[in-house]
Design an enzyme around this catalytic site. Structure first.
Site, PDB file in Angstrom:
ATOM      1  N   GLY A  87     -21.509 -41.263  24.144  1.00  0.00           N
ATOM      2  CA  GLY A  87     -22.160 -41.294  22.995  1.00  0.00           C
ATOM      3  C   GLY A  87     -22.003 -40.122  22.101  1.00  0.00           C
ATOM      4  N   LEU A  88     -22.740 -39.699  21.555  1.00  0.00           N
ATOM      5  CA  LEU A  88     -22.761 -38.487  20.733  1.00  0.00           C
ATOM      6  C   LEU A  88     -21.583 -38.874  19.374  1.00  0.00           C
ATOM      7  CD1 LEU A  88     -22.295 -35.499  23.286  1.00  0.00           C
ATOM      8  CD2 LEU A  88     -24.572 -36.149  21.432  1.00  0.00           C
ATOM      9  N   CYS A  89     -21.926 -40.011  18.913  1.00  0.00           N
ATOM     10  CA  CYS A  89     -20.823 -40.377  17.948  1.00  0.00           C
ATOM     11  C   CYS A  89     -21.723 -41.047  16.836  1.00  0.00           C
ATOM     12  CB  CYS A  89     -19.683 -41.172  18.167  1.00  0.00           C
ATOM     13  SG  CYS A  89     -20.062 -42.326  19.435  1.00  0.00           S
ATOM     14  N   GLY A  90     -22.963 -40.738  16.492  1.00  0.00           N
ATOM     15  CA  GLY A  90     -23.564 -41.234  15.422  1.00  0.00           C
ATOM     16  C   GLY A  90     -24.233 -42.695  15.639  1.00  0.00           C
TER      17      GLY A  90
END
Lengths: 287, 137
Positions: A87-90
């Site tokens: 994750g952590l990709c907008g």
């Protein structure tokens, strides 16, 4: 009002978070550069191969090979959803999952099964308790051509043995570091090229023979197309991650500014209070 | 000259090697080598490891390829190679080393069952092909 110590603690926390987001942004930027080079090199080959085959398929009888055969009644579709492993990709994963759900919604009357590439998509659809017939996860960190081969082998197997009529792939195409385009591509059966002129039946000469050529050429093309899709998706993911982490670092800065101001205010209030106490005390002694 | 030219593209997964108007191309087809001139009948074949010669006017470009596909249309030929190197790009020392390595693997295959003899033989063919291409220049 928050005490000085509390504010100070928050400032430290935000600063260390910012360090992490900044580091992640730089890692994503480095990976993006490599992924971008790879996809730009891979594109001409993949596109030419796809076009060549589509042109050949246009002029061939479609029952020559099972991977080419037309299924006019589309009952059973395999939807391949390509998300990221992490994750952590907008909005990267959210966007693709949303469009997968609207695809499912639009084709309610049909029997659609899912094939998930990337951990995020698989976990999401598993939670929804949808049937996932196959998946390929946790490999984007060390993306190799063999991964594409493996995914294609699974998909091809499902298509031929479980009698699917169609395989669609949903993925992100890399446009630039800040822009991705969602694409849906029909992978199987092969889509012949469209002709503007009336179809001119050209008799190709095949060496060794028609079936053998298609039998090696089509799977090879699938692998190359899958490889391209994986590279596109990976580059898009890194772009999205870089942008998201850049925004996070920026937000942390804004937050720090606000916190610093309220810290200074609280400090000033304390000093003012102390001075007025001292002055008040001194005044009291005079009398 | 312009009358007799056709467009040829040599593309590998890494890059577009050639995209040019040429006079003739000699291709190592799966069933033997053949030459393509302009106006050739449509033709689709797989390629084997071998030498690809592209002739443009008086200039000849030698390219070593390791299999692939070739689509011929009267006006345009597309060669999709798994790998392709022009004679200039080939590193002779490296090719020589690859040949020795493959040869020794084949020699040891009887004793060591972990060696994939088919792969070693293909590697040897590729190495020999590269050396041959280099020497022809």
């Amino acid at each position: 009002m928050a005490t000085i110590r509390e504010i100070k603690r928050r400032i430290t926390a935000v600063k260390s978070t910012q360090k992490i987001t900044r580091a992640m942004q730089m890692v994503a930027a480095a990976k993006l550069r490599r992924a971008q080079e790879n996809i730009i090199k891979a594109r001409p080959y993949a596109i030419t191969l796809d076009r060549t085959i589509a042109q050949v398929a246009m002029r061939t009888k479609r029952d020559v090979h099972p991977l080419l055969a037309d299924h006019p009644e589309n009952h059973k579709t395999l939807l391949v959803v390509v998300t990221a492993d992490s994750g952590l990709c907008g909005g990267f994963n959210t966007n693709i999952i949303r469009s997968a759900r609207s695809y499912l919604e639009e084709n309610r009357d049909k029997d659609i099964k899912l094939f998930c590439i990337g951990r995020k998509g698989r976990d999401f659809f598993r939670r929804l308790e949808l049937e996932i017939v196959g998946s390929k996860v946790l490999f984007f960190n060390h993306l190799k051509y063999a991964d594409a081969v493996e995914a294609v082998a699974q998909i091809k197997d499902l298509f031929l043995n479980d009698r699917y009529d169609r395989v669609d792939v949903l993925y992100n195409e890399f446009k630039s570091a800040i822009a991705q385009i969602l694409r849906t591509k029909q992978m199987l059966p092969l889509v012949p090229a469209e002709t503007e002129e009336a179809l001119t039946p050209i008799d190709y000469i095949y060496e060794p023979d028609e079936y053998t050529v298609f039998d090696t050429l089509i799977p090879y093309n699938l692998e190359i197309q899958m490889w391209r899709i994986l590279l596109e998706s990976h580059a898009s993911e890194m772009g999205a991650k870089m942008t998201a982490m850049d925004a996070a670092t920026e937000n942390a800065n804004d937050l720090l500014n606000i916190l610093t101001i309220s810290y200074n205010r609280a400090r000033q209030a304390l000093i003012t209070k102390e001075i007025s106490e001292i002055v008040g005390g001194a005044e009291g002694l005079k009398v | 000259m312009a009358e007799n030219t056709f467009h040829v593209e040599v593309i590998t997964p890494e890059k577009v090697l050639i995209s040019d108007e040429v006079n003739s191309v000699e291709v190592p087809g799966a069933h033997g080598e053949f030459q393509i001139l302009t106006g050739h009948t449509p033709f689709l074949t797989s390629l084997k490891i071998g030498l690809l010669t592209v002739t443009k006017g008086v200039e000849k470009i030698l390219i070593s390829i390791s299999g692939g596909y070739c689509e011929v249309m009267p006006e345009k030929t597309t060669i999709l190679a798994h790998t392709a190197e022009t004679a200039k790009q080939i590193d002779k020392a490296r090719a020589e080393a690859a040949r020795k390595r493959a040869q020794s693997r084949i020699d040891n295959a009887e004793k060591d069952s972990s060696i994939d003899i088919d792969r070693a033989q293909l590697a040897l063919l590729r190495a020999i092909n590269r050396i041959k291409t280099k020497n022809m220049k």
